[in-house]
Structures are given as structure tokens and as C-alpha cells.
Write a protein that holds these residues in place. Structure first.
Motif, PDB file in Angstrom:
ATOM      1  N   SER A   6       0.856  -1.179   0.000  1.00 52.78           N
ATOM      2  CA  SER A   6       0.000   0.000   0.000  1.00 52.78           C
ATOM      3  C   SER A   6       0.894   1.231   0.000  1.00 52.78           C
ATOM      4  CB  SER A   6      -0.891   0.016   1.242  1.00 52.78           C
ATOM      5  OG  SER A   6      -1.754  -1.108   1.272  1.00 52.78           O
ATOM      6  N   ASP A   7       0.433   2.305  -0.608  1.00 48.60           N
ATOM      7  CA  ASP A   7       1.287   3.482  -0.803  1.00 48.60           C
ATOM      8  C   ASP A   7       1.871   4.024   0.502  1.00 48.60           C
ATOM      9  OD1 ASP A   7       0.906   3.379  -3.525  1.00 48.60           O
ATOM     10  OD2 ASP A   7      -0.664   4.927  -3.551  1.00 48.60           O
ATOM     11  N   PHE A   8       1.065   4.071   1.576  1.00 44.16           N
ATOM     12  CA  PHE A   8       1.537   4.730   2.797  1.00 44.16           C
ATOM     13  C   PHE A   8       2.672   3.956   3.475  1.00 44.16           C
ATOM     14  CE2 PHE A   8      -1.109   1.575   4.815  1.00 44.16           C
ATOM     15  CZ  PHE A   8      -0.602   1.431   6.100  1.00 44.16           C
ATOM     16  N   VAL A   9       2.792   2.654   3.195  1.00 44.86           N
ATOM     17  CA  VAL A   9       3.801   1.835   3.864  1.00 44.86           C
ATOM     18  C   VAL A   9       5.214   2.279   3.499  1.00 44.86           C
ATOM     19  CG1 VAL A   9       4.683  -0.524   4.132  1.00 44.86           C
ATOM     20  CG2 VAL A   9       2.221  -0.121   4.010  1.00 44.86           C
ATOM     21  N   HIS A  10       5.396   2.790   2.300  1.00 42.81           N
ATOM     22  CA  HIS A  10       6.726   3.202   1.845  1.00 42.81           C
ATOM     23  C   HIS A  10       7.337   4.268   2.761  1.00 42.81           C
ATOM     24  CE1 HIS A  10       6.710   1.098  -2.084  1.00 42.81           C
ATOM     25  NE2 HIS A  10       5.403   1.285  -2.028  1.00 42.81           N
ATOM     26  N   ASN A  11       6.492   5.106   3.358  1.00 37.45           N
ATOM     27  CA  ASN A  11       6.990   6.221   4.152  1.00 37.45           C
ATOM     28  C   ASN A  11       6.975   5.958   5.655  1.00 37.45           C
ATOM     29  OD1 ASN A  11       7.430   7.919   1.862  1.00 37.45           O
ATOM     30  ND2 ASN A  11       5.232   8.338   1.793  1.00 37.45           N
ATOM     31  N   LEU A  12       6.551   4.786   6.051  1.00 40.40           N
ATOM     32  CA  LEU A  12       6.529   4.476   7.483  1.00 40.40           C
ATOM     33  C   LEU A  12       7.942   4.322   8.026  1.00 40.40           C
ATOM     34  CD1 LEU A  12       3.643   1.869   7.975  1.00 40.40           C
ATOM     35  CD2 LEU A  12       3.669   4.267   8.654  1.00 40.40           C
ATOM     36  N   GLN A  13       8.171   4.885   9.197  1.00 36.76           N
ATOM     37  CA  GLN A  13       9.423   4.705   9.929  1.00 36.76           C
ATOM     38  C   GLN A  13       9.079   4.030  11.249  1.00 36.76           C
ATOM     39  OE1 GLN A  13      10.961   8.732  10.076  1.00 36.76           O
ATOM     40  NE2 GLN A  13      12.114   8.419   8.192  1.00 36.76           N
ATOM     41  N   PRO A  14       9.142   2.703  11.293  1.00 39.58           N
ATOM     42  CA  PRO A  14       8.636   1.959  12.453  1.00 39.58           C
ATOM     43  C   PRO A  14       9.433   2.234  13.728  1.00 39.58           C
ATOM     44  CG  PRO A  14       8.932   0.521  10.550  1.00 39.58           C
ATOM     45  CD  PRO A  14       9.617   1.811  10.225  1.00 39.58           C
ATOM     46  N   TYR A  15       8.779   1.966  14.835  1.00 39.77           N
ATOM     47  CA  TYR A  15       9.429   2.003  16.135  1.00 39.77           C
ATOM     48  C   TYR A  15      10.529   0.938  16.181  1.00 39.77           C
ATOM     49  CZ  TYR A  15       9.974   1.222  21.189  1.00 39.77           C
ATOM     50  OH  TYR A  15      10.482   1.046  22.445  1.00 39.77           O
ATOM     51  N   VAL A  16      11.651   1.282  16.799  1.00 35.78           N
ATOM     52  CA  VAL A  16      12.757   0.336  16.935  1.00 35.78           C
ATOM     53  C   VAL A  16      12.821  -0.114  18.395  1.00 35.78           C
ATOM     54  CG1 VAL A  16      15.233  -0.031  16.704  1.00 35.78           C
ATOM     55  CG2 VAL A  16      14.039   1.468  15.084  1.00 35.78           C
TER      56      VAL A  16
END
Length: 351
Positions: A6-16
């Protein structure tokens, strides 16, 4: 395979999350786990529930667990929401209660999952700087907002906001939800749950991962007005009707009922934290006042990242945050007295 995302996933910066290394004989002081195991009554409850009953779905309302929490805090079960760790509970709160036109407010130095939730749910937010002493000033939050959230004690600083300050905020901020994230409250503060009956816009979240030694079971909860709890249940039941499994529910219920063991282990951690703080100061470290099961500390003459790297070589890992304003601090989980002493002995050779 990213072209299928999905388009929005490309810009996600997940919690580490904190590192969970597979190293033998490691002294692990980086993720704020309790150095003491869960109550023996918890282990007994889990063993009792390991049976062919596991073929059945758990209670979707987690009634027994919610009742145990309600009894402990002298509220009704209608005031209690439970989930798969407080992170899931917080995720539902962001989704159900913070999607408004005005920005969400939280500290600039705080739990790093907050901006991740905002990114995931497209919530506008504004960070509020801690003061020069790394404290939360409640008066800085008296702004137009679509919600307010902060950890208390704050993470990673460990600093505490008093109940009278929280009540002052609630008295001034009546048009949006205020969430007090109390993952560490049992190690030195008074819970804001006592204010829930007076303030219908207050949500208090807690976890079983820290003071009740159940990080491996993933249990979290919120206490609030039934109207806000209903919003969380609606989101939960649109996502996962069974977030708390049968073993976790049994473990959490037993942990909440064993008050003597809970108090004993918390007192041990508090005593060790105070001794660790004094010893670090004797080595020249500055230590922020902590009400949590960790200390946040820096040395004026030594680089924090270098100290962390040298400790790792000796089999001890602590948490270093390479972030603005706090890149010279280390967050050190309070371990057992033996672990703390080994840490101090190695620091003594490094400093």
C-alpha cells in the motif's frame, strides 16, 4: 516486492524496540525489564490453564482480568480496557481518540512510539520541549490541542509529574482527551487512576511488563470513563476481538491479585535504584531524579556512545539514544544488586 505495498507503507518509519541479543552471560540493562521473575502464583496459574481448553477461544471481554484490575484500583470493570501489551492499548487510543483537526501534544523527549502512531494514523502532532532540567512543565500544554499524552514517569528520563500538576492540567484542559502513560508508575509515583472518576476526559494506561514482571506475556490496560472505554472496545473489535489470550489472562489475573509479591519486588528495585544513583554520582555521573526502574545519566567528561560500546565489550548492554539533546545520556535499567555492582565495577575502570 515493495511494488505490492500500500502506498503509505513506503513512508513508514517503524518504532525500533530495544535490542534482545542472544549472547551468553549477558548483563542486559537496556530494555527496562524487571530483574525479578513473576510471582510464583502466576506460574501456577499458567500451569493450571495449560490444558485441552486451549482449543477454545479466550473470553473476548477478558472479564476475569478486568475484574482483578478493577478490584485493585477500586473502579468498575466498565472503566477498564485490556489489550496485547500497553503498546496495542496506546495504538487503539491514538486511533479512537486522537484523530482530530487540532494537533496532539506530547514531550519532545518521550516514548518514541508516539510519533510512529501519529504517522500510522495520520495524526497531526506538536512536540512540547522539556525544560532545561528535562522536566515536563504542565503549563506548556495549555494550548489548543486535539489531545495530550505523556509518560509519567517520563521515558527515557524517569522524571515524575505530581498528581496535583496532572489535576491542574485536567482542570484547564476539558475539551480534549488527556492520556497519562504510566508504564513505570509503580516504582515511585502515585497513579492518576484516582482522578478518573472526577475527570471524564482522562485515560490512564499501564503495563504488566515492568512492575509485574510479565514482559513476555504482553498485557496492558487502560482505565477511564466508560464512554472512552467504549470507543476503545469498538476499535478493538474492528481489529482483533481476542487480543488477550487465555494464558496471558490467567497470568495477569494472578499477578494483580498477588499484592505482597508485587510490593516486595517493587521495593527491591527502588532500593537498588537509589543505591545505583548514589554510586554513579560518586563516579562523577549526573543522574536525573528517577521514579522508574531505570536511571538516565551522563558523565561530563566521557562520551556516552563510547561508554556504551566499552560496556558492551565487557558483556553489559545499556541503552544509548543518538538523538538531539540526549545524545550524551545513557538509560540504564536497574538490575539485581549483583548486576548493578558488576556495572559499577566496570565503569570504575573506564572512568
Amino acid at each position: 516486492m515493495s511494488r505490492y505495498w500500500s502506498d503509505f507503507v513506503h513512508n513508514l518509519q517503524p518504532y525500533v524496540p530495544g535490542e534482545q541479543p542472544k549472547i551468553a552471560n549477558l548483563i542486559k540493562l537496556n530494555t527496562n525489564e524487571n530483574p525479578y521473575g513473576p510471582s510464583p502464583k502466576v506460574l501456577e496459574a499458567i500451569s493450571f490453564d495449560v490444558s485441552d481448553k486451549l482449543r477454545l477461544y479466550p473470553d473476548p471481554t477478558s472479564q476475569e482480568l478486568r475484574q482483578a484490575i478493577a478490584d485493585y484500583y477500586k473502579v468498575n470493570t466498565a472503566n477498564v480496557f485490556v489489550g496485547n501489551g500497553s503498546d496495542e492499548v496506546l495504538g487503539h487510543i491514538f486511533h479512537a481518540l486522537f484523530q482530530h483537526e487540532q494537533p496532539l501534544l506530547f514531550p519532545d523527549i518521550s516514548y518514541s512510539f508516539y510519533p510512529v502512531y501519529c504517522q500510522l494514523y495520520k495524526i497531526d502532532y506538536q512536540t512540547v520541549p522539556l525544560d532545561k532540567n528535562f522536566q515536563i512543565d504542565i503549563n506548556d500544554y495549555l494550548l489548543d490541542n486535539g489531545g495530550i499524552i505523556f509518560p509519567n514517569p517520563n521515558a527515557p528520563t524517569g522524571c515524575l509529574v505530581g498528581l496535583e500538576q496532572i489535576e491542574h492540567l485536567l482542570q484547564q484542559n476539558t475539551e480534549s482527551v488527556v492520556v497519562v502513560d504510566e508504564a513505570y508508575i509503580d516504582f515511585g509515583g502515585d497513579t492518576a487512576i484516582s482522578l478518573v472518576k472526577q475527570y471524564p476526559n482522562l485515560v490512564v494506561t499501564q503495563t504488566f511488563s515492568k512492575s509485574r514482571s510479565l514482559a513476555g506475556m504482553r498485557i496492558g490496560f487502560a482505565v477511564s470513563h466508560p464512554d472512552l472505554i467504549d470507543a476503545l472496545v469498538r476499535v478493538k473489535d474492528s481489529f482483533n476481538s481476542y487480543p488477550v489470550d487465555a494464558l496471558a489472562s490467567a497470568a495477569g489475573t494472578a499477578a494483580m491479585k498477588d499484592r505482597a509479591y508485587f510490593r516486595e519486588t517493587c521495593d527491591k528495585v527502588i532500593e537498588s535504584r537509589n543505591k545505583l544513583t548514589t554510586s554513579l554520582e560518586e563516579l562523577g555521573f549526573e543522574v536525573l531524579p528517577s521514579a522508574a526502574n531505570f536511571v538516565f545519566t551522563r558523565h561530563p567528561e566521557y562520551d556516552a556512545a563510547e561508554i556504551a560500546a566499552n560496556l558492551r565489550k565487557e558483556g553489559i548492554i545499556v541503552r544509548h539514544f543518538n538523538k538531539r539533546r540526549i545524545d550524551q545520556f545513557l538509560r540504564i535499567t536497574v538490575g539485581t544488586p549483583s548486576e548493578n555492582q558488576q556495572l559499577l565495577s566496570i565503569l570504575d575502570t573506564l572512568i
